[in-house]
Design a protein around this motif. Sequence first.
Motif, mmCIF file in Angstrom:
data_model
loop_
_atom_site.group_PDB
_atom_site.id
_atom_site.type_symbol
_atom_site.label_atom_id
_atom_site.label_comp_id
_atom_site.label_asym_id
_atom_site.label_seq_id
_atom_site.Cartn_x
_atom_site.Cartn_y
_atom_site.Cartn_z
ATOM 1 N N GLU A 88 50.895 44.011 113.650
ATOM 2 C CA GLU A 88 51.634 43.437 114.771
ATOM 3 C C GLU A 88 50.844 43.638 116.069
ATOM 4 O OE1 GLU A 88 55.502 45.140 115.155
ATOM 5 O OE2 GLU A 88 56.082 43.873 116.851
ATOM 6 N N GLY A 89 50.778 42.589 116.865
ATOM 7 C CA GLY A 89 50.082 42.672 118.148
ATOM 8 C C GLY A 89 48.657 42.141 118.117
ATOM 9 N N GLU A 90 48.088 41.975 116.940
ATOM 10 C CA GLU A 90 46.723 41.450 116.841
ATOM 11 C C GLU A 90 46.711 39.943 117.045
ATOM 12 O OE1 GLU A 90 44.926 44.763 113.679
ATOM 13 O OE2 GLU A 90 44.878 42.638 113.196
ATOM 14 N N ASN A 91 45.528 39.436 117.381
ATOM 15 C CA ASN A 91 45.317 37.991 117.500
ATOM 16 C C ASN A 91 44.643 37.484 116.231
ATOM 17 O OD1 ASN A 91 46.211 38.310 120.157
ATOM 18 N ND2 ASN A 91 44.114 38.462 120.939
ATOM 19 N N LEU A 92 44.828 36.203 115.925
ATOM 20 C CA LEU A 92 44.203 35.636 114.743
ATOM 21 C C LEU A 92 43.976 34.138 114.929
ATOM 22 C CD1 LEU A 92 46.471 34.060 112.413
ATOM 23 C CD2 LEU A 92 47.577 36.031 113.505
ATOM 24 N N THR A 93 43.028 33.623 114.159
ATOM 25 C CA THR A 93 42.769 32.187 114.137
ATOM 26 C C THR A 93 42.615 31.736 112.695
ATOM 27 O OG1 THR A 93 41.606 32.305 116.246
ATOM 28 C CG2 THR A 93 41.288 30.310 114.939
ATOM 29 N N VAL A 94 43.270 30.653 112.341
ATOM 30 C CA VAL A 94 43.101 30.044 111.027
ATOM 31 C C VAL A 94 42.544 28.642 111.222
ATOM 32 C CG1 VAL A 94 44.872 31.433 109.945
ATOM 33 C CG2 VAL A 94 45.499 29.242 110.912
ATOM 34 N N TYR A 95 41.823 28.182 110.198
ATOM 35 C CA TYR A 95 41.056 26.950 110.340
ATOM 36 C C TYR A 95 41.416 25.922 109.279
ATOM 37 C CZ TYR A 95 38.289 30.018 113.276
ATOM 38 O OH TYR A 95 37.897 30.903 114.256
ATOM 39 N N CYS A 96 41.220 24.668 109.660
ATOM 40 C CA CYS A 96 41.472 23.541 108.777
ATOM 41 C C CYS A 96 40.298 22.585 108.944
ATOM 42 C CB CYS A 96 42.796 22.885 109.191
ATOM 43 S SG CYS A 96 43.217 21.382 108.308
ATOM 44 N N ASN A 97 39.529 22.384 107.870
ATOM 45 C CA ASN A 97 38.301 21.586 107.975
ATOM 46 C C ASN A 97 38.250 20.485 106.930
ATOM 47 O OD1 ASN A 97 36.685 23.142 110.052
ATOM 48 N ND2 ASN A 97 37.134 24.750 108.583
ATOM 49 N N SER A 98 37.569 19.405 107.291
ATOM 50 C CA SER A 98 37.424 18.289 106.370
ATOM 51 C C SER A 98 36.187 17.475 106.735
ATOM 52 C CB SER A 98 38.666 17.405 106.441
ATOM 53 O OG SER A 98 38.503 16.263 105.630
ATOM 54 N N SER A 99 35.722 16.697 105.798
ATOM 55 C CA SER A 99 34.648 15.753 106.084
ATOM 56 C C SER A 99 35.225 14.393 106.476
ATOM 57 C CB SER A 99 33.733 15.602 104.869
ATOM 58 O OG SER A 99 34.481 15.184 103.753
ATOM 59 N N SER A 100 36.532 14.265 106.355
ATOM 60 C CA SER A 100 37.197 13.005 106.693
ATOM 61 C C SER A 100 37.647 13.012 108.146
ATOM 62 C CB SER A 100 38.418 12.795 105.800
ATOM 63 O OG SER A 100 38.061 12.717 104.449
ATOM 64 N N VAL A 101 37.786 11.823 108.698
ATOM 65 C CA VAL A 101 38.339 11.669 110.042
ATOM 66 C C VAL A 101 39.824 11.383 109.917
ATOM 67 C CG1 VAL A 101 38.313 10.297 112.169
ATOM 68 C CG2 VAL A 101 36.163 10.769 110.943
ATOM 69 N N PHE A 102 40.621 12.108 110.678
ATOM 70 C CA PHE A 102 42.065 11.955 110.600
ATOM 71 C C PHE A 102 42.604 11.250 111.841
ATOM 72 C CE2 PHE A 102 42.753 14.097 106.728
ATOM 73 C CZ PHE A 102 41.796 15.094 106.651
ATOM 74 N N SER A 103 43.549 10.358 111.626
ATOM 75 C CA SER A 103 44.189 9.690 112.751
ATOM 76 C C SER A 103 45.186 10.629 113.433
ATOM 77 C CB SER A 103 44.880 8.409 112.281
ATOM 78 O OG SER A 103 45.688 8.664 111.159
ATOM 79 N N SER A 104 45.713 11.576 112.696
ATOM 80 C CA SER A 104 46.562 12.612 113.287
ATOM 81 C C SER A 104 46.551 13.817 112.355
ATOM 82 C CB SER A 104 48.000 12.121 113.495
ATOM 83 O OG SER A 104 48.623 11.858 112.261
ATOM 84 N N LEU A 105 46.865 14.970 112.901
ATOM 85 C CA LEU A 105 46.872 16.191 112.097
ATOM 86 C C LEU A 105 48.075 17.026 112.490
ATOM 87 C CD1 LEU A 105 43.928 18.077 110.757
ATOM 88 C CD2 LEU A 105 45.721 19.437 111.842
ATOM 89 N N GLN A 106 48.705 17.605 111.489
ATOM 90 C CA GLN A 106 49.896 18.403 111.731
ATOM 91 C C GLN A 106 49.720 19.804 111.171
ATOM 92 O OE1 GLN A 106 52.858 15.887 109.735
ATOM 93 N NE2 GLN A 106 53.413 14.995 111.709
ATOM 94 N N TRP A 107 50.443 20.754 111.771
ATOM 95 C CA TRP A 107 50.540 22.114 111.248
ATOM 96 C C TRP A 107 52.000 22.396 110.919
ATOM 97 C CZ3 TRP A 107 46.688 25.575 110.132
ATOM 98 C CH2 TRP A 107 45.405 25.283 110.618
ATOM 99 N N TYR A 108 52.203 22.989 109.730
ATOM 100 C CA TYR A 108 53.530 23.375 109.260
ATOM 101 C C TYR A 108 53.527 24.866 108.942
ATOM 102 C CZ TYR A 108 54.658 18.415 108.361
ATOM 103 O OH TYR A 108 54.898 17.066 108.473
ATOM 104 N N ARG A 109 54.707 25.476 109.044
ATOM 105 C CA ARG A 109 54.898 26.847 108.570
ATOM 106 C C ARG A 109 55.954 26.832 107.475
ATOM 107 N NH1 ARG A 109 57.397 32.092 110.036
ATOM 108 N NH2 ARG A 109 58.843 31.038 111.428
ATOM 109 N N GLN A 110 55.657 27.526 106.372
ATOM 110 C CA GLN A 110 56.577 27.565 105.243
ATOM 111 C C GLN A 110 56.892 29.007 104.891
ATOM 112 O OE1 GLN A 110 55.048 25.795 101.608
ATOM 113 N NE2 GLN A 110 57.095 25.409 100.815
ATOM 114 N N GLU A 111 58.173 29.320 104.827
ATOM 115 C CA GLU A 111 58.607 30.650 104.420
ATOM 116 C C GLU A 111 59.009 30.605 102.946
ATOM 117 O OE1 GLU A 111 61.193 32.731 107.089
ATOM 118 O OE2 GLU A 111 60.511 31.562 108.798
#
Lengths: 112, 115
Positions: A15-38
């Motif tokens: 708790e209290g730490e910072n973090l970064t997660v990444y999403c990479n592709s070779s394709s070009v996207f017209s839009s990109l979304q992030w979801y959270r799932q419990e």
Amino acid sequence: TQLLEQSPQFLSIQEGENLTVYCNSSSVFSSLQWYRQEPGEGPVLLVTVVTGGEVKKLKRLTFQFGDARKDSSLHITAAQPGDTGLYLCAGKDMEYGNKLVFGAGTILRVKS
Amino acid sequence: EAGVAQSPRYKIIEKRQSVAFWCNPISGHATLYWYQQILGQGPKLLIQFQNNGVVDDSQLPKDRFSAERLKGVDSTLKIQPAKLEDSAVYLCASSLDPGLNEKLFFGSGTQLSVL
């Protein structure tokens, strides 16, 4: 074929730490979304980014869409146990008729 | 506003048996999706409906899976006969407009275990 590669696959932090997660592709996207799932629930949309270079903030979460619209990142500042979950990125791929394609996700665990 | 309703929440069957899942989308949402989420993977699209017509079923294993959306509201997904590899969570989602800023609302899913 996995169009969207997410990294890391698993992240466990205090708790209290910072973090970064990444999403990479070779394709070009017209839009990109992030979801959270419990566990035991369906994904919940956090944000949609459409323009290359776009940055959006949602409280302690910062989302960035790459200039070339091929990648994205999610940065969480001062993580809380309530941030625990599976973070999925999903893109609308122009080469695939703008169908929404999901990555495999990053499992985040925030320990108190 | 009521969310996407799915039933049952859990189902355990033996291989070669049949199973059906039900989804009631958010009222007024014309687009409905069925996704399959295998443990450790992201959701994979099985079928997309626009009202009661099929838009995309290219990844639906049609020899065993079928889906319908009568009257453009509720939908059912059926597997007959089930295989071990069908064990997964089956998610239903709906949206108002399938544009670039489309917002999908997911149900809680049906967790299927095939023994």
